[in-house]
Design an enzyme around this catalytic site. Structure first.
Site, short mmCIF file in Angstrom:
data_model
loop_
_atom_site.label_atom_id
_atom_site.label_comp_id
_atom_site.label_asym_id
_atom_site.label_seq_id
_atom_site.Cartn_x
_atom_site.Cartn_y
_atom_site.Cartn_z
N GLY A 177 19.72 36.89 33.31
CA GLY A 177 19.66 38.22 33.89
C GLY A 177 18.47 38.97 33.35
CB CYS A 178 17.85 42.59 33.19
SG CYS A 178 16.63 43.75 32.57
#
Length: 177
Positions: A10-11
């Site tokens: 993810g981020c």
């Protein structure tokens, strides 16, 4: 002697912030890896056309925290069953990926993911990619220590903070004092 580990889930802002408090983690750098574009930028990676994932690269002390322990924390703070996404972030740049620095890490990551998949702890298949790290590109400076620099950012409050709290609660004994 320090070692390196590289993970994407993810981020990178969220993964970086959640792994930094661990005892034995000397540094966490946000960046890009797993693609085929040289010297990618944030804007290019976000387009989904570079093949790169947002990742973090840790320098850690194996005598204090093992690679297996890092894998355990990493797989606790993201969902390895989500293909090309984590929460609100969608695209191949947000895929679950472990980029091994050597044969030992490659074998440990493969064994860890196999055990995770066989555990029955997930309703869906584990889709984490495991491959050798080719090249790590450091992300632009505004992305380094993003959560520390922007603790009131709404995205961080909603997505990074819960990961940090989960690490503090679940891995209390692994936190730096």
């Amino acid at each position: 002697m320090t070692a390196k580990a590289t993970f994407g889930g993810g981020c990178f802002w969220c993964i970086e912030a959640a792994l930094e408090p661990l005892d034995g983690v000397e540094s966490v750098t946000s960046g890009y890896a797993g693609g085929d574009t040289e010297n990618p930028t944030y804007r290019a990676v976000c387009s989904g056309n570079t093949g790169h994932a947002e990742v973090v690269q840790l320098e850690y002390e194996p005598e204090t925290i093992s690679y297996e322990e890092l894998l355990e924390v990493f797989f606790t703070i993201h969902d390895p069953t989500q293909l090309n996404r984590q929460g609100p972030d969608v695209g191949s740049q947000y895929r679950s990926i472990v980029l091994a620095h050597d044969d030992e890490q490659l074998e440990l990551a493969q064994s860890f993911v196999e055990a995770l998949a066989e555990s029955g702890g997930y309703d869906d298949d584990v889709v984490t990619e495991i491959e050798r790290l080719e090249t790590f590109y450091r992300a632009e400076e505004p992305h380094q220590d993003y959560f520390k620099k922007n603790p009131n950012d709404a995205y961080c409050s909603m997505h990074a903070q819960p990961k940090i709290e989960k690490v503090k609660k679940t891995f209390r004994e692994k936190l730096a004092v």
